[in-house]
Design a protein around this motif. Sequence first.
Motif, PDB file in Angstrom:
ATOM      1  N   ALA A   1     -34.276   4.207   3.000  1.00  0.00           N
ATOM      2  CA  ALA A   1     -34.186   2.816   2.541  1.00  0.00           C
ATOM      3  C   ALA A   1     -35.559   2.172   2.426  1.00  0.00           C
ATOM      4  N   LEU A   2     -36.515   2.647   3.243  1.00  0.00           N
ATOM      5  CA  LEU A   2     -37.864   2.079   3.223  1.00  0.00           C
ATOM      6  C   LEU A   2     -38.842   2.919   2.400  1.00  0.00           C
ATOM      7  N   GLY A   3     -38.343   3.980   1.783  1.00  0.00           N
ATOM      8  CA  GLY A   3     -39.202   4.813   0.956  1.00  0.00           C
ATOM      9  C   GLY A   3     -40.171   5.672   1.748  1.00  0.00           C
ATOM     10  N   ILE A   4     -39.801   6.069   2.956  1.00  0.00           N
ATOM     11  CA  ILE A   4     -40.661   6.868   3.819  1.00  0.00           C
ATOM     12  C   ILE A   4     -40.170   8.312   3.800  1.00  0.00           C
ATOM     13  N   PRO A   5     -41.020   9.286   3.497  1.00  0.00           N
ATOM     14  CA  PRO A   5     -40.592  10.689   3.544  1.00  0.00           C
ATOM     15  C   PRO A   5     -40.298  11.127   4.972  1.00  0.00           C
ATOM     16  N   TRP A   6     -39.296  11.987   5.128  1.00  0.00           N
ATOM     17  CA  TRP A   6     -38.916  12.412   6.472  1.00  0.00           C
ATOM     18  C   TRP A   6     -38.439  13.861   6.473  1.00  0.00           C
ATOM     19  N   TRP A   7     -38.734  14.523   7.590  1.00  0.00           N
ATOM     20  CA  TRP A   7     -38.297  15.893   7.818  1.00  0.00           C
ATOM     21  C   TRP A   7     -37.451  15.952   9.078  1.00  0.00           C
ATOM     22  N   THR A   8     -36.651  17.013   9.173  1.00  0.00           N
ATOM     23  CA  THR A   8     -35.819  17.246  10.353  1.00  0.00           C
ATOM     24  C   THR A   8     -36.386  18.400  11.175  1.00  0.00           C
ATOM     25  N   THR A   9     -36.463  18.222  12.497  1.00  0.00           N
ATOM     26  CA  THR A   9     -36.731  19.346  13.398  1.00  0.00           C
ATOM     27  C   THR A   9     -35.401  19.763  14.005  1.00  0.00           C
ATOM     28  N   HIS A  10     -35.148  21.071  14.005  1.00  0.00           N
ATOM     29  CA  HIS A  10     -33.815  21.537  14.411  1.00  0.00           C
ATOM     30  C   HIS A  10     -33.918  22.741  15.338  1.00  0.00           C
ATOM     31  N   PRO A  11     -33.776  22.524  16.663  1.00  0.00           N
ATOM     32  CA  PRO A  11     -33.836  23.647  17.590  1.00  0.00           C
ATOM     33  C   PRO A  11     -32.584  24.522  17.597  1.00  0.00           C
ATOM     34  N   SER A  12     -31.515  24.077  16.924  1.00  0.00           N
ATOM     35  CA  SER A  12     -30.260  24.851  16.889  1.00  0.00           C
ATOM     36  C   SER A  12     -29.759  24.976  15.450  1.00  0.00           C
ATOM     37  N   PRO A  13     -30.510  25.664  14.576  1.00  0.00           N
ATOM     38  CA  PRO A  13     -30.126  25.694  13.157  1.00  0.00           C
ATOM     39  C   PRO A  13     -28.819  26.418  12.888  1.00  0.00           C
ATOM     40  N   CYS A  14     -28.260  27.113  13.891  1.00  0.00           N
ATOM     41  CA  CYS A  14     -26.943  27.704  13.689  1.00  0.00           C
ATOM     42  C   CYS A  14     -25.913  26.628  13.372  1.00  0.00           C
ATOM     43  N   ALA A  15     -26.201  25.383  13.760  1.00  0.00           N
ATOM     44  CA  ALA A  15     -25.262  24.282  13.524  1.00  0.00           C
ATOM     45  C   ALA A  15     -25.283  23.773  12.091  1.00  0.00           C
ATOM     46  N   ILE A  16     -26.284  24.152  11.320  1.00  0.00           N
ATOM     47  CA  ILE A  16     -26.383  23.676   9.935  1.00  0.00           C
ATOM     48  C   ILE A  16     -25.312  24.373   9.099  1.00  0.00           C
ATOM     49  N   GLU A  17     -24.547  23.610   8.367  1.00  0.00           N
ATOM     50  CA  GLU A  17     -23.514  24.195   7.514  1.00  0.00           C
ATOM     51  C   GLU A  17     -24.148  24.977   6.368  1.00  0.00           C
ATOM     52  N   ALA A  18     -23.538  26.114   6.050  1.00  0.00           N
ATOM     53  CA  ALA A  18     -24.028  26.979   4.984  1.00  0.00           C
ATOM     54  C   ALA A  18     -22.879  27.293   4.023  1.00  0.00           C
ATOM     55  N   ARG A  19     -23.225  27.895   2.896  1.00  0.00           N
ATOM     56  CA  ARG A  19     -22.209  28.251   1.905  1.00  0.00           C
ATOM     57  C   ARG A  19     -21.640  29.648   2.143  1.00  0.00           C
ATOM     58  N   SER A  20     -22.158  30.336   3.160  1.00  0.00           N
ATOM     59  CA  SER A  20     -21.624  31.649   3.512  1.00  0.00           C
ATOM     60  C   SER A  20     -21.847  31.865   5.005  1.00  0.00           C
ATOM     61  N   GLY A  21     -21.220  32.900   5.529  1.00  0.00           N
ATOM     62  CA  GLY A  21     -21.384  33.224   6.934  1.00  0.00           C
ATOM     63  C   GLY A  21     -20.435  32.448   7.822  1.00  0.00           C
ATOM     64  N   PRO A  22     -20.488  32.724   9.131  1.00  0.00           N
ATOM     65  CA  PRO A  22     -19.558  32.087  10.059  1.00  0.00           C
ATOM     66  C   PRO A  22     -19.945  30.645  10.351  1.00  0.00           C
ATOM     67  N   PRO A  23     -18.951  29.789  10.623  1.00  0.00           N
ATOM     68  CA  PRO A  23     -19.254  28.421  11.053  1.00  0.00           C
ATOM     69  C   PRO A  23     -19.667  28.408  12.516  1.00  0.00           C
ATOM     70  N   SER A  24     -20.217  27.295  12.941  1.00  0.00           N
ATOM     71  CA  SER A  24     -20.596  27.140  14.342  1.00  0.00           C
ATOM     72  C   SER A  24     -19.634  26.196  15.054  1.00  0.00           C
ATOM     73  N   TYR A  25     -19.752  26.159  16.378  1.00  0.00           N
ATOM     74  CA  TYR A  25     -18.941  25.301  17.232  1.00  0.00           C
ATOM     75  C   TYR A  25     -17.460  25.669  17.202  1.00  0.00           C
ATOM     76  N   VAL A  26     -17.171  26.939  16.936  1.00  0.00           N
ATOM     77  CA  VAL A  26     -15.780  27.394  17.005  1.00  0.00           C
ATOM     78  C   VAL A  26     -15.662  28.593  17.944  1.00  0.00           C
ATOM     79  N   GLY A  27     -16.608  28.723  18.886  1.00  0.00           N
ATOM     80  CA  GLY A  27     -16.502  29.763  19.888  1.00  0.00           C
ATOM     81  C   GLY A  27     -17.469  30.917  19.745  1.00  0.00           C
ATOM     82  N   GLY A  28     -18.389  30.832  18.791  1.00  0.00           N
ATOM     83  CA  GLY A  28     -19.380  31.885  18.661  1.00  0.00           C
ATOM     84  C   GLY A  28     -18.942  33.038  17.783  1.00  0.00           C
ATOM     85  N   TRP A  29     -18.507  32.730  16.553  1.00  0.00           N
ATOM     86  CA  TRP A  29     -18.077  33.777  15.634  1.00  0.00           C
ATOM     87  C   TRP A  29     -19.256  34.607  15.148  1.00  0.00           C
ATOM     88  N   ARG A  30     -19.009  35.887  14.983  1.00  0.00           N
ATOM     89  CA  ARG A  30     -19.925  36.771  14.275  1.00  0.00           C
ATOM     90  C   ARG A  30     -19.520  36.804  12.800  1.00  0.00           C
TER      91      ARG A  30
END
Length: 420
Positions: free
Chosen positions: A126-155
């Motif tokens: 809203a203020l026009g400031i560029p921003w980045w994310t730091t993520h120590p647990s990137p397994c939580a990031i949703e992807a278009r393939s692969g197993p989801p997270s937070y459902v018990g540790g799927w392989r």
Amino acid sequence: MSARVDLVAPPMAGHLHPVLGIAARLVREQDLEVRVLSTAAALPAIAGTGADAVELLAGADDVVAEVVDPPYRVGSNPRLLVRQLRATAALQVRLAEELREAWRGERPDLVLADFTMAAVGPTADALGIPWWTTHPSPCAIEARSGPPSYVGGWRPGRGPLGRARDAAGRRFVRGFKTVAPRLAGARLDDVGLPSLYRADGSEAIYSAERVLALVPGAIEYPRALPAAVRYVGPVLYTPSPSRRPLVLRPGCRHVLVTAGTHVAWHREALVAAAARAAAVLAAQDVELHLSLGRAGASLPPGVALPHGLVVHDVVDYTRDLGRFDAVVHHGGSGVLGHTLAAGLPSVVWPVDYDQPDHAARLVDAGVAVRLERPERLAEAVVRVLEDPSCRDSAGAVARTIAARPALETITAAVRARLGV
């Protein structure tokens, strides 16, 4: 010409310490002005980095602690997740207001924010400031393939049925995230989010420009992540130690046992398991060192410790972890990164949050064994100590981390983005 970088993080060690490590490194760049914004509980640690400190959410540290570290397991329980989201939403609304006020007069040139600080991105946009994310647990990031997270540790699923299962799991997670704000009575508009997802399907709480994934790509599953994600490896930082280095008894092998700084409700089970294991392992010249995870913490009066078990309130991972032969941990991002960087094999005992997802990755990377039954801890410790393949795999991951230090990679990226 100098540029200013603001870093925003909550006070929890697993999220705060990587941000502090980045701040301490950026402070060394003479043409950068660096501030860290967090709650009062984090201010002493911020001071140790040399960065300027800005307090946010005054008086809210007790509330934050109740939200992120409740006295019970949250897991995948929808009711508990919604309760957690309701409390979090109120804090994020207040955070957005305070950030707008802080940045209205002095706008940074770039903001780096821990992924839990959901109000940062919309406010910066809203203020026009560029921003980045730091993520120590990137397994939580949703992807278009692969197993989801937070459902018990799927392989990752194998074959058509496995891939169909993963796709169904991803749809379930997205569906729950979509309805959860309404169930919690939270309005996304209150923090400036028109939607949880962008038009391209990526999650709007993460930067569309750069997400710094703070784990080595070597342990991650192949997944079709958003283009903004970059694996940079763990940021290894612990605030300046206030105690002497650990004393380790010569002539034996040493194993650290820790549950990190969260999941306090798990410590009683951890202490009991460590005591049983130590009684067995002492005969094999293995000494266990149990970290309680809190400065000044101690065992209840009257608790008898067996020979071969040493208890500490906290252990400085940066300074002391490399002196151990193996680590028993819960799969939290902080100890996970330090253990991998030290090239140590581990026994992983996940209990909540992203820990089962980390455990699956560590086991499949060949650097850990998973503890399924607490009474078998001694057996698991012997296995990782005696299995050369586990140590070899851990060493290989450590070499990839050392070859491309995360802090240098991040600093170079920040400088390039700012043009300084």
